[in-house]
Scaffold this motif. Structure first.
Motif, PDB file in Angstrom:
ATOM      1  N   MET A 245      30.169 -27.875 -45.113  1.00  0.00           N
ATOM      2  CA  MET A 245      31.072 -26.664 -44.664  1.00  0.00           C
ATOM      3  C   MET A 245      31.176 -26.003 -45.883  1.00  0.00           C
ATOM      4  SD  MET A 245      34.698 -28.139 -43.544  1.00  0.00           S
ATOM      5  CE  MET A 245      35.463 -26.512 -43.314  1.00  0.00           C
ATOM      6  N   LYS A 246      30.618 -26.091 -47.057  1.00  0.00           N
ATOM      7  CA  LYS A 246      30.684 -25.533 -48.341  1.00  0.00           C
ATOM      8  C   LYS A 246      30.745 -24.122 -48.382  1.00  0.00           C
ATOM      9  CE  LYS A 246      29.498 -29.318 -51.348  1.00  0.00           C
ATOM     10  NZ  LYS A 246      28.658 -29.841 -52.475  1.00  0.00           N
ATOM     11  N   GLY A 247      30.068 -23.433 -47.503  1.00  0.00           N
ATOM     12  CA  GLY A 247      30.048 -21.906 -47.481  1.00  0.00           C
ATOM     13  C   GLY A 247      31.033 -21.529 -46.721  1.00  0.00           C
ATOM     14  N   GLY A 248      31.636 -21.930 -45.724  1.00  0.00           N
ATOM     15  CA  GLY A 248      32.669 -21.423 -45.169  1.00  0.00           C
ATOM     16  C   GLY A 248      33.958 -21.813 -45.819  1.00  0.00           C
ATOM     17  N   THR A 249      34.174 -22.930 -46.683  1.00  0.00           N
ATOM     18  CA  THR A 249      35.245 -23.049 -47.324  1.00  0.00           C
ATOM     19  C   THR A 249      35.436 -22.041 -48.630  1.00  0.00           C
ATOM     20  OG1 THR A 249      34.936 -25.463 -46.888  1.00  0.00           O
ATOM     21  CG2 THR A 249      36.371 -24.768 -48.736  1.00  0.00           C
ATOM     22  N   PHE A 250      34.272 -21.966 -49.080  1.00  0.00           N
ATOM     23  CA  PHE A 250      34.048 -21.187 -50.347  1.00  0.00           C
ATOM     24  C   PHE A 250      34.628 -19.726 -50.102  1.00  0.00           C
ATOM     25  CE2 PHE A 250      31.980 -18.130 -53.188  1.00  0.00           C
ATOM     26  CZ  PHE A 250      32.458 -18.664 -54.490  1.00  0.00           C
ATOM     27  N   ALA A 251      33.963 -19.195 -48.854  1.00  0.00           N
ATOM     28  CA  ALA A 251      34.465 -18.008 -48.246  1.00  0.00           C
ATOM     29  C   ALA A 251      36.009 -17.876 -47.945  1.00  0.00           C
ATOM     30  CB  ALA A 251      33.531 -17.586 -47.118  1.00  0.00           C
ATOM     31  N   ALA A 252      36.332 -18.931 -47.308  1.00  0.00           N
ATOM     32  CA  ALA A 252      37.826 -18.756 -47.178  1.00  0.00           C
ATOM     33  C   ALA A 252      38.898 -18.659 -48.369  1.00  0.00           C
ATOM     34  CB  ALA A 252      38.099 -20.031 -46.129  1.00  0.00           C
ATOM     35  N   LEU A 253      38.360 -19.320 -49.519  1.00  0.00           N
ATOM     36  CA  LEU A 253      39.050 -19.302 -50.734  1.00  0.00           C
ATOM     37  C   LEU A 253      38.803 -17.880 -51.411  1.00  0.00           C
ATOM     38  CD1 LEU A 253      38.743 -22.729 -52.353  1.00  0.00           C
ATOM     39  CD2 LEU A 253      40.279 -22.093 -50.728  1.00  0.00           C
ATOM     40  N   GLN A 254      37.595 -17.303 -51.164  1.00  0.00           N
ATOM     41  CA  GLN A 254      37.511 -16.009 -51.768  1.00  0.00           C
ATOM     42  C   GLN A 254      38.263 -14.992 -50.913  1.00  0.00           C
ATOM     43  OE1 GLN A 254      35.425 -15.108 -54.517  1.00  0.00           O
ATOM     44  NE2 GLN A 254      35.826 -17.372 -54.696  1.00  0.00           N
ATOM     45  N   ALA A 255      38.756 -15.179 -49.756  1.00  0.00           N
ATOM     46  CA  ALA A 255      39.475 -14.386 -49.139  1.00  0.00           C
ATOM     47  C   ALA A 255      40.744 -14.339 -49.536  1.00  0.00           C
ATOM     48  CB  ALA A 255      39.420 -14.903 -47.566  1.00  0.00           C
TER      49      ALA A 255
END
Length: 383
Positions: A113-123
């Motif tokens: 789930m690296k994509g979702g995790t990265f997107a969450a931190l970018q949020a």
């Protein structure tokens, strides 16, 4: 500021995500997982977070806890909870390199789930850059063993979750653009078949093959699957020499049910298969990691209502539902804590060599996460 005005650029996000995807991190490779944790920790520090490294469970990688500055620091807030271990062994990049093809982007662990995790931190980064203060403090927990059922990190997960008012889990979206409001119950089992050795060429009939015993048991186990509870065997190891009748064969099985009672009945059936014969041969089943059923509750549905509101502002429609795949959201949801899961990216093929995300979901879901973070904790009339 409108959510669509946040500094979230697709090309820049993809470039940052590529670093994460090319840092392979299979669960059982401690060095690789720790390398990934270091990379994520460095990104968090660069965003202004205070980061704490937590020693991993025995034989597994470390975990990372982080918190962002906030006037209400220390009060119950929002926990973004994710794992950075993957099912893909080192070298998968040779077969599944990070690459964009049209509206898709491929790579090991990019959806789970690296994509979702990265997107969450970018949020979070985008909110900070815009000077938007969230109503509640935001913390992050990144764990190292989710893909094997979180056997070592469950106490950490539950302890951290209890300190927060809401838990957001950026696991993959379901049903296209949906989020997860509940998860099925899951149990893992350790299977051992015990045989009797002999020389496979000179005295075959004197032996009793553990592999043959296991093969028969696998068929029986998988035939127990019905509409209420599923059973599957996914790992098998047996024998050492082809000219020896195998003495031991080991396997791992998994069962899944929508209701806890059905899972419990399935556990009883599995454990009842244990049998030891007078000659020492036989079959044994022991219970491994169990993820409790998580059924939607009032707190979770309140989070979904906020997500629905944010999505509408973004011109999107989202749905919610229960999912058969387990996650650490099982634990927090079963504890009765407001938990919204499946906030990660849209795509398909996770756990395969065709794993991909839909590129547009990278920014869309980051905006959705940003909207949630900026509304959770507001008075109802302001949310």
């Amino acid at each position: 500021m409108a959510l669509t005005d946040l500094d979230l650029d697709t090309d820049r996000l993809l470039a940052g995500l590529q670093r994460w995807i090319e840092c392979e991190s299979p669960t059982f490779d401690v060095t690789a997982v720790n390398r990934m944790m270091t990379l994520a920790a460095e990104d968090l520090v660069a965003m202004g977070a205070t980061v704490e490294r937590v020693a991993g469970p025995d034989g597994l990688g470390d975990c990372v806890k982080a918190s962002f500055p906030h006037p209400r620091q220390g009060e119950p807030g929002i926990l973004i909870m994710a794992h950075l271990d993957t099912v893909h062994p080192i070298g998968t990049l040779d077969k599944l390199p990070f690459r964009r093809e049209g509206d898709r982007c491929y790579g090991p662990g990019i959806l789970d789930m690296k994509g979702g995790t990265f997107a969450a931190l970018q949020a979070v980064r985008a909110l900070i850059a815009a000077g938007i203060e969230t109503p509640l403090p935001v913390s992050v927990l990144l764990t190292s063993d989710e893909e094997i059922g979180s056997p070592g990190t469950r106490p950490l997960i539950e302890a951290e979750a209890r300190r927060h008012r809401a838990i957001l889990v950026p696991e993959p979206a379901i049903n296209g653009n949906g989020v997860v409001s509940g998860r099925y119950a899951i149990a893992r089992y350790n299977l051992t078949a015990q045989g009797r050795p002999s020389h496979a060429g000179a005295s075959l009939k004197k032996g009793r093959s553990a592999i043959r015993e296991m093969a028969g048991r696998i068929l029986a186990i998988e035939d127990m699957t019905d509409d209420d509870c599923t059973f599957s065997v996914g790992v098998v190891h047996g024998g050492q020499w082809v000219n020896c009748v195998s003495t031991t064969c080991r396997a791992e099985a998994l069962s899944m049910a929508k209701r806890q009672d059905d899972l419990d009945k399935g556990k009883a059936r599995m454990l009842a298969m244990t049998e030891t014969r007078e000659d020492g041969t036989g079959f044994s089943v022991t219970l491994g990691v169990v993820r409790p059923v998580w059924e939607p509750q009032e707190g979770t549905m309140a989070l979904f209502a906020l997500a629905e509101q944010v999505a509408a502002e973004l011109g999107m429609t989202i749905t919610h539902g229960s999912s058969g795949g387990g996650s650490d959201g099982n634990f927090t949801g079963a504890m009765g804590l407001p938990t919204l899961d499946g906030l990660g990216l849209s795509g398909d093929g996770y756990h395969t060599l065709g794993e991909y995300i839909l590129v547009d979901s990278l920014v869309d879901r980051a905006r959705l996460m940003a909207g949630l973070l900026s509304r959770i904790g507001l008075p109802a009339e302001e949310a």
